[in-house]
Design a protein around this motif. Structure first.
Motif, PDB file in Angstrom:
ATOM      1  N   THR A  47       2.184   8.235  -0.640  1.00  0.00           N
ATOM      2  CA  THR A  47       1.794   8.047  -1.967  1.00  0.00           C
ATOM      3  C   THR A  47       1.301   6.475  -2.203  1.00  0.00           C
ATOM      4  N   LEU A  48       2.038   5.795  -1.672  1.00  0.00           N
ATOM      5  CA  LEU A  48       1.572   4.131  -1.691  1.00  0.00           C
ATOM      6  C   LEU A  48       0.197   4.067  -1.268  1.00  0.00           C
ATOM      7  N   ARG A  49      -0.003   4.604  -0.053  1.00  0.00           N
ATOM      8  CA  ARG A  49      -1.363   4.662   0.594  1.00  0.00           C
ATOM      9  C   ARG A  49      -2.421   5.184  -0.247  1.00  0.00           C
ATOM     10  N   VAL A  50      -2.006   6.259  -0.838  1.00  0.00           N
ATOM     11  CA  VAL A  50      -3.115   6.930  -2.025  1.00  0.00           C
ATOM     12  C   VAL A  50      -3.394   5.825  -2.941  1.00  0.00           C
ATOM     13  N   LEU A  51      -2.382   5.108  -3.435  1.00  0.00           N
ATOM     14  CA  LEU A  51      -2.576   4.140  -4.633  1.00  0.00           C
ATOM     15  C   LEU A  51      -3.396   2.996  -4.218  1.00  0.00           C
ATOM     16  N   GLY A  52      -3.595   2.746  -2.918  1.00  0.00           N
ATOM     17  CA  GLY A  52      -4.433   1.511  -2.352  1.00  0.00           C
ATOM     18  C   GLY A  52      -3.536   0.482  -1.602  1.00  0.00           C
ATOM     19  N   PHE A  53      -2.306   0.884  -1.286  1.00  0.00           N
ATOM     20  CA  PHE A  53      -1.497  -0.044  -0.583  1.00  0.00           C
ATOM     21  C   PHE A  53      -2.152   0.159   1.062  1.00  0.00           C
ATOM     22  N   THR A  54      -2.220  -1.243   1.620  1.00  0.00           N
ATOM     23  CA  THR A  54      -2.449  -1.298   3.159  1.00  0.00           C
ATOM     24  C   THR A  54      -1.426  -0.725   3.917  1.00  0.00           C
ATOM     25  N   LEU A  57      -2.097  11.407   4.731  1.00  0.00           N
ATOM     26  CA  LEU A  57      -1.970  11.469   3.360  1.00  0.00           C
ATOM     27  C   LEU A  57      -2.264  12.802   2.723  1.00  0.00           C
ATOM     28  N   ILE A  58      -2.937  13.559   2.869  1.00  0.00           N
ATOM     29  CA  ILE A  58      -3.525  14.648   2.218  1.00  0.00           C
ATOM     30  C   ILE A  58      -2.333  15.939   2.344  1.00  0.00           C
ATOM     31  N   VAL A  98       0.737  15.468   2.419  1.00  0.00           N
ATOM     32  CA  VAL A  98       1.795  15.023   1.484  1.00  0.00           C
ATOM     33  C   VAL A  98       1.543  15.521  -0.069  1.00  0.00           C
ATOM     34  N   LEU A  99       0.312  15.306  -0.407  1.00  0.00           N
ATOM     35  CA  LEU A  99      -0.106  15.499  -1.673  1.00  0.00           C
ATOM     36  C   LEU A  99      -0.112  17.092  -1.983  1.00  0.00           C
ATOM     37  N   ARG A 120       6.921  10.759   2.482  1.00  0.00           N
ATOM     38  CA  ARG A 120       5.993  10.996   1.045  1.00  0.00           C
ATOM     39  C   ARG A 120       5.668   9.963   0.128  1.00  0.00           C
ATOM     40  N   GLU A 121       6.803   9.137  -0.049  1.00  0.00           N
ATOM     41  CA  GLU A 121       6.633   7.761  -0.779  1.00  0.00           C
ATOM     42  C   GLU A 121       5.579   6.943  -0.316  1.00  0.00           C
TER      43      GLU A 121
END
Ligand code: ATP
Ligand code: MG
Lengths: 250, 788
Positions: free
Chosen positions: B692-699, B780-781, B783-784, B688-689
Motif C-alpha cells: 500500500t505504501l508503495r502504491v502511495l508513492g513511497f520508495t 503491488l497489484i 495485494v490490492l 500488504r501495508e
C-alpha cells in the motif's frame, strides 16, 4: 520531480493536451505457463484536466489493468503513456514511484489503510512526502470525517474507512484520482456517501478522476462514460449533464 | 494424510530461509554441545587409558634423603599396591645453539627397563643401557623443540659437575602431560625438559646410594588416599619428607582435569542459550504460519480432520526443522570436536588419542533441541487445535491498536508516520518484541563473553608478568644457600640488582579451616618481585612481623587483617606458631602468603638462606650472563621472564584464538537467526501495508525503513541489554573457572563491547540485506485485489 524526461518521445501533440494523462495503443499480455492472456489489446485513452470518467465493463475485461497502468502501478506490454510532457512508458521504477507520489491518488475496493495508524495519521502518511499537500485535517474534512480523525481503522465503519482512503488519496492534491470499485464493498447508502466525497474533490480541486464500477447507475455522475470489453474500448458516451452523486439511488 | 505431507514439504520449501535460519541456531547449540562433550569424553577416555596403560601413580611425595629400606615400610601401609622410588632433581642444561639457560628435570629410571609406576611411552630410540651413566631419554616435546634425537648429545650441570649426556631415546609420560618447569605458569618446551637417566647414575651424581628423594605409589582399588597420605607423611618426616599429594593435586594431572572441567562448564551453559533461542524462534515462525493458515485449518476441521491430526501436522513441520538443525549441528560438532580434541592432544602430547564423538552428547543434543523447538511451537499449535472450524474460516478480527503513552503526551507528534508504525507494532506485540530483543541480547552477550578473553589474557599478562615481576631472571638453587651468595650474583655480568627469596612448604590452620601451600620469605627491600594488590594497583611492603595473604587464601581461611593464623612449616626444624595477618591483597594467581625473609629464617632457626634470586639484568650482557650462569654449580633452574611471557601468549593465544573464532561464529549465527526471522515475519505480516505504501508513492528505501525500523529498534534495544548480560555471563563463567591455582580475573574492555555490538550489527545487516531483496519483488497489484 524525478520523471524520466525523454525528449524524443515528448508527446506528439503536447500542446493540445498538455495537462492530460494520455494512453496510446496500450496492450498488456500476461503469460501464465502456456496460456497467453491479452488483458488489453490496444487501448487509446485520455483523461482530461478536471474530467470525471466512469469505466464500465464486464468482469475480466481489463478495467483494472488499464487503471493500474494509468496510475503507474503497472507497465504496459506495448503502447505509450504520457502525462503532461513526460513519457511514463520510458520511466524506470523510481520514476513511476515519483509519478505516483506527486500526481496520482488511488482508491481501491479494499481500503488498504494502515491498521496501526489513526485516520489522521493515515492521511499524514501521504502529506509528509508530497510536494504541496493540504493538511490532513482539511482532507478529512473534505470527506466529512473531521470528527473521526483520531480513530484507528478498526474503530471505523467500512464507509468511513473508504472515505479515509479517499482523503489519503487526495490530500496531496493530485492531478489524477483513480478509483477501482470504490463502492464495491459498501451498501448503497454508504456507497453514495463515498461517491459524493469523490465528486466533491473532483469539483472543488479540479482533480481528473476515473472511477471503475459495475454499477451502471454511477455512470450518470460522469462527464464521460467509457465501456470496455475484451481488452478494448467498446464505446464512449458524453453525458450532457452530470447528476450529482447525492441524487443517485440503487 | 498423503496430501498434508505434500503440503508439509511445500511449506518447508516456501519457508526455507526461516527454516534454515532456525536450523542454524539449533545446529549451533547442538554443535557446541557435541563438540564440548565429545572433546570432554575423548580427553577423559584418552587420559584414563594413558594413565592406566603407563601406570600413573596415585600418591606422590618426596624427601631430602630417604633410605631405600623405608620403601618396604611404605609398601606395608594398608591399601598400598605398588611403590616406586626415584631420584629427581633439577639441573641446568646447555643445548648447543640455544643461548638461554634451559632447566631439566632429572628423573631416575631403572637401567633394566620400565619402572613399575609412571612408565614411559618410548617414542623413538631405545632404553638406556646398564652401566652407561651418560645415557638419557628425553621427553619428546623438548627433544623436538631443540631438534634433538637419539644419537645427539648435550651438556648438563649436574650437582656442580659438567656432564655430557647422550640421547638414546625420546618418550612421553603420564606424569608430564602438562610439563611445567619450576615457577612456570605454562609449559615451555624450549626451556624445560624432562631427562630420564639411570638410577645408578643419579645415585652417584647426588650421593644418594641406597636412598631416594622421590616416591610414588598406587593404591588398591577403592582405597581412600587420605589415611595413606597421613601415614606416609609420618613415615618420611624424619628424612625431610614433606606433603604427599594425591593424584588430584599432581600438577600435570591438575591442569588436565582443570581443562576438562572448563570444557564441561562451556558445554552445558552455552547450548542452553542456543536452544532457548531456537525454542522462541520456532514459536515465532509457527505462530505466524498458523495465523496465515487459519482458513485452511478451519477447512480441514470442517472436512473432519481431528485436532490430533492437525497438531501432528504442525509438529512434523517443527520436527523437520529440528532434524535439519541436528544434522547440521552433529556434523559441525563432530568435526569441531575432533579438531578441538586433536588440538588438546597436541598441547598435551598424548602418545595415544582415542577420539570418540560422544554418543551421549548426540542423544542429549538431539533430544534437548527437539524438545526445545517442539515446546516452543506447541504453544502456537495448541491455538490452532483450539480454533472452532467456523471461526477459523473467518479472517481474524482486525488487530486493535491504541495510542500509547507517548502519543498521549504528545511525543509522537514529533515522529513521522513510518516511525509511528514501527513503534505501534512493537507496542501491539510486546511479548514478541521482548523475545526478539532477548534473543538478540543473548547473541551480543555470547559475543562479549567470547571476545573478552583477549582482555582477560592481557590483564593476566599485565598483572602477573609486569606488576609482580620486575626482574628479568629468577635463578633457583638446588639447595638453599647462605644469604651472602647474593653478592656473587650481584657481581655477575650485566646484573643490576639481585634479591633473595625463600619458599617453604607450610600448613595454614584457622580453627577447622586448613590450607597446605607455600610460605614465601622475601627481603624487606624487595623491589624486583613486588607484592602487588590488583585491586588498589599498589605494591605492598612486607612487614617485619606477620604475614601478607592473597585474598583467596584469606577467604579460604576465613581471616582478615589482624587475625591470627597457625602455621606449621613443613621443612627444616618444622617450627609452628601463630602469625598475625598484617594485610590482604588481591591476586589472580595461586594462594600466596608472604613474610619477611629475615623473620622466616629466624623462625626456622637456621642461618639465613635463600633458594631463589631475582635478577635485574642489562639485556646487552645476556649472552655473557647466560654463559656464566650455566657454569655455576649451585644453580638448578633459571626462569627468563621474557620467555615465559612469550610462551604464555603462544600457548594461550593460539588456544584462545580458536575458542574466540568458534564462538564468535556461533554467536553471529544466533544474531542472524533472530534478526532474519523477526524481519521475515514482519514482512509476511505487513506485506500488504508495505505494498500500500508503495502504491502511495513511497520508495523502496522508505518502505525498507518501515519494515526494518521495527526490528532495528528491537535490535538497538538489545545491544545494551546484551552487553550487560555478557558481563553477567562472563562473571559467571569466570567464577565457574575459579581454581585454587588460578582465578579468572573479571575484565572487559570497553572496546570489547564495541566489537560485540559491531558483530551483532553485522549479523543483523546481513539478514536485513536478504529480506530487503524481497521488498524489491513485492507484488503491488495482487495485494490490492485481495482482502486480507
Ligand atoms: N497477474 C495476472 N496474471 C495473469 N492474468 C491476469 C493477471 N491480472 C489480470 N489478469 C487477467 O487479465 C484480464 C483482465 O483483468 P482485470 O483485472 O483488468 O479485469 P477487470 O476488468 O478489472 O475485472 P473485474 O471487473 O472482475 O475486476 C483477466 O482475464 C485476468 O484474468
Ligand atoms: Mg478489476
Amino acid at each position: 520531480m524525478c520523471l524520466i524526461y525523454n525528449a524524443e518521445n515528448r508527446a506528439v501533440d503536447a500542446k493540445a493536451h498538455n495537462e492530460s494523462l494520455i494512453a496510446h495503443g496500450l496492450t498488456k499480455t500476461y503469460h501464465t505457463g502456456e496460456i497467453e492472456i491479452r488483458a488489453l489489446r490496444g487501448v487509446d485513452f485520455e483523461l482530461k484536466p478536471g474530467e470525471l470518467v466512469v469505466l464500465l465493463g464486464p468482469s475480466g475485461s481489463g478495467k483494472s489493468t488499464l487503471l493500474n497502468i494509468l496510475g503507474g502501478l503497472d507497465t504496459p506490454t506495448a503502447g505509450t503513456l504520457t502525462f503532461r510532457d513526460h513519457n511514463l512508458t520510458a520511466a524506470d521504477e523510481h520514476g513511476l514511484t515519483m509519478f505516483r507520489r506527486e500526481h496520482v491518488g488511488f482508491v481501491f475496493q479494499f481500503y488498504n489503510l494502515i491498521p496501526s495508524l489513526t485516520a489522521r495519521e493515515n492521511v499524514a502518511l501521504v502529506t509528509e512526502i508530497a510536494a504541496a499537500p493540504m493538511s490532513a485535517e482539511e482532507a478529512l474534512a473534505l470527506v466529512g470525517l473531521e470528527e473521526r480523525i483520531h480513530h484507528f481503522p478498526a474503530e471505523l465503519s467500512g464507509g468511513e474507512q473508504q472515505r479515509v482512503a479517499i482523503a489519503r488519496a487526495i490530500a496531496k492534491q493530485p492531478e489524477v484520482l483513480l478509483c477501482d470499485e470504490p463502492t464495491g464493498a459498501l451498501d448503497s447508502k454508504t456507497g453514495i456517501l463515498v461517491l459524493a466525497a469523490i465528486e466533491r474533490v473532483n469539483r472543488e480541486l479540479g482533480t481528473s478522476t476515473a472511477i471503475i464500477t459495475h454499477n451502471t447507475i454511477v455512470a450518470s455522475m460522469a462527464d464521460r462514460v467509457v465501456r470496455i470489453a475484451d481488452g478494448l474500448i467498446a464505446s464512449t458516451e458524453h453525458n450532457a449533464k452530470r447528476v450529482s452523486a447525492s441524487e443517485l439511488a440503487w | 494424510m498423503r496430501v498434508l505431507n505434500h503440503k508439509l514439504f511445500r511449506e518447508l520449501w516456501r519457508l526455507r530461509g526461516q527454516v534454515l535460519a532456525i536450523a542454524l541456531v539449533i545446529g549451533s547449540g547442538v554443535a557446541v554441545l557435541i563438540m564440548g562433550l565429545s572433546t570432554l569424553e575423548s580427553l577423559s577416555v584418552t587420559t584414563d587409558a594413558y594413565y592406566e596403560r603407563y601406570r600413573f601413580a596415585e600418591v606422590f611425595t618426596g624427601g631430602r634423603r630417604v633410605p631405600e629400606r623405608i620403601a618396604e615400610r611404605v609398601a606395608a601401609i594398608p591399601g598400598v599396591q605398588f611403590v616406586e622410588t626415584r631420584i629427581t632433581q633439577y639441573a641446568t642444561l646447555d643445548i648447543e645453539g640455544f643461548a638461554e639457560p634451559v632447566v631439566g628435570r632429572l628423573t631416575s629410571i631403572p637401567e633394566t627397563g620400565q619402572p613399575i609406576l609412571n612408565q614411559l611411552a618410548l617414542q623413538s630410540g631405545s632404553w638406556i643401557e646398564t652401566g652407561r651413566h651418560d645415557q638419557v631419554i628425553l621427553n619428546k616435546p623438548f627433544a623436538e623443540a631443540h631438534d634433538l634425537g637419539p644419537g645427539d648429545s648435550f651438556t648438563a650441570l649436574i650437582n656442580g659437575h659438567r656432564r655430557t649426556l647422550e640421547i638414546v631415546g625420546t618418550a612421553l609420560s603420564p606424569e608430564f602431560i602438562y610439563a611445567l618447569g619450576p615457577a612456570a605458569l605454562l609449559p615451555d618446551d624450549e626451556r624445560f625438559g624432562v631427562i630420564w637417566m639411570g638410577r645408578e647414575a643419579l645415585e652417584a651424581a647426588f650421593d644418594l646410594d641406597e636412598a631416594f628423594n622421590d616416591l610414588s605409589l598406587t593404591l588398591l582399588r577403592g582405597i581412600n588416599p587420605e589415611p595413606v597420605i597421613a601415614e606416609l607423611d609420618e613415615l618420611l618426616e624424619p628424612y625431610g619428607g614433606v606433603n604427599a599429594i594425591p593424584r588430584a593435586e599432581q600438577i600435570s594431572n591438575w591442569f588436565v582435569m582443570n581443562e576438562l572441567n572448563q570444557n564441561r562448564v562451556v558445554s552445558t551453559i552455552l547450548p542452553a542459550i542456543f536452544l532457548a533461542v531456537a525454542a522462541f524462534l520456532s514459536h515465532m515462525v509457527l505462530s505466524r504460519l498458523i495465523a496465515t493458515e487459519r482458513g485452511e485449518i478451519g477447512l480441514l476441521k470442517a472436512f473432519g480432520y481431528s485436532n490430533i491430526q492437525i497438531v501432528w501436522y504442525y509438529t512434523k513441520l517443527v520436527l523437520a526443522i529440528a532434524l535439519l538443525g541436528c544434522i547440521i549441528g552433529a556434523v559441525i560438532g563432530a568435526l569441531l570436536g575432533r579438531y578441538s580434541t586433536e588440538n588438546y592432544a597436541n598441547l598435551f602430547d598424548f602418545p595415544l588419542l582415542i577420539y570418540r564423538p560422544s554418543s551421549t552428547a548426540f542423544f542429549i543434543a538431539v533430544g534437548s533441541s527437539t524438545l526445545a523447538t517442539v515446546l516452543g511451537a506447541l504453544v502456537a499449535v495448541r491455538r490452532a487445535a483450539r480454533l472452532p472450524p467456523a471461526e477459523a474460516m473467518r479472517p481474524p478480527a482486525p488487530a486493535v491498536y491504541h495510542r500509547g503513552i507517548l502519543s498521549r503526551f504528545g511525543v509522537t507528534d514529533w515522529l513521522d508516520q513510518p516511525t509511528r508504525i514501527a513503534l505501534r507494532q512493537i507496542a501491539r506485540w510486546p511479548l514478541r518484541a521482548a523475545l526478539t530483543t532477548a534473543g538478540m541480547a543473548l547473541s551480543v552477550s555470547l559475543l562479549v563473553m567470547a571476545l573478552q578473553w583477549n582482555d582477560t589474557i592481557d590483564f593476566i599478562a599485565e598483572s602477573f608478568f609486569y606488576n609482580t615481576q620486575h626482574q628479568d631472571l629468577i635463578v633457583g638453587l638446588a639447595e638453599p644457600q647462605p644469604l651472602n651468595t647474593l653478592h656473587e650474583f650481584e657481581r655477575l655480568p650485566g646484573v643490576l640488582r639481585a634479591e633473595p627469596s625463600h619458599i617453604v612448604p607450610a600448613d595454614f590452620t584457622v580453627g577447622t579451616r586448613h590450607h597446605r601451600g607455600g610460605l614465601s620469605g622475601v627481603a624487606a627491600s624487595n623491589l624486583l618481585q613486588p607484592i602487588h594488590d590488583d585491586e588498589s594497583g599498589t605494591d605492598l611492603t612486607v612487614p617485619a612481623d606477620g604475614i601478607l595473604l592473597g585474598s583467596y587464601l584469606a577467604a579460604k581461611l576465613g581471616v582478615g587483617i589482624g587475625d591470627k593464623v597457625w602455621i606449621d612449616v613443613l621443612e627444616g626444624r618444622r617450627p609452628g606458631g601463630y602469625v598475625s595477618v598484617t594485610d590482604v591483597f588481591e591476586t589472580t594467581i595461586a594462594m600466596p602468603a608472604y613474610m619477611n625473609l629475615d623473620a622466616l629464617n629466624r623462625w626456622l632457626k637456621q642461618r639465613p638462606v635463600a633458594e631463589y634470586f631475582s635478577l635485574l639484568v642489562d639485556s646487552r650482557s645476556d649472552a655473557e650472563l647466560f654463559a656464566k650462569l650455566k657454569e655455576i654449580p649451585a644453580v638448578s633452574a633459571i626462569m627468563v621472564k621474557r620467555a615465559a611471557l612469550d610462551a604464555f601468549y603462544e600457548t594461550i593465544g593460539a588456544q584462545l584464538l580458536i575458542f574466540i573464532t568458534i564462538f564468535t561464529g556461533f554467536a553471529c549465527t544466533l544474531g542472524f537467526g533472530v534478526a532474519y526471522n523477526s524481519t521475515r515475519i514482519a514482512l509476511s505480516e505487513r506485506g500488504r501495508e508495505l505494498a500500500t505504501l508503495r502504491v502511495l508513492g513511497f520508495t523502496r528505501a522508505e518502505i525498507s525503513y518501515v519494515l526494518l525500523g521495527e526490528v532495528a529498534i528491537l535490535i538497538l534495544a538489545a545491544l545494551p541489554v546484551g552487553c550487560l548480560a555478557g558481563r553477567a555471563l562472563t562473571l559467571w563463567l569466570a567464577r565457574a573457572f575459579d581454581t585454587e591455582l588460578f582465578r579468572m580475573p573479571f575484565v572487559i574492555d570497553s572496546s570489547t563491547y564495541g566489537f560485540a555490538v559491531l558483530f551483532a550489527l553485522a549479523a543483523s545487516a546481513a539478514s536485513f540485506g536478504l529480506v530487503r531483496q524481497r521488498l524489491n519483488h513485492l507484488d503491488l497489484i495482487r495485494v490490492l485485489k485481495t482482502r486480507e
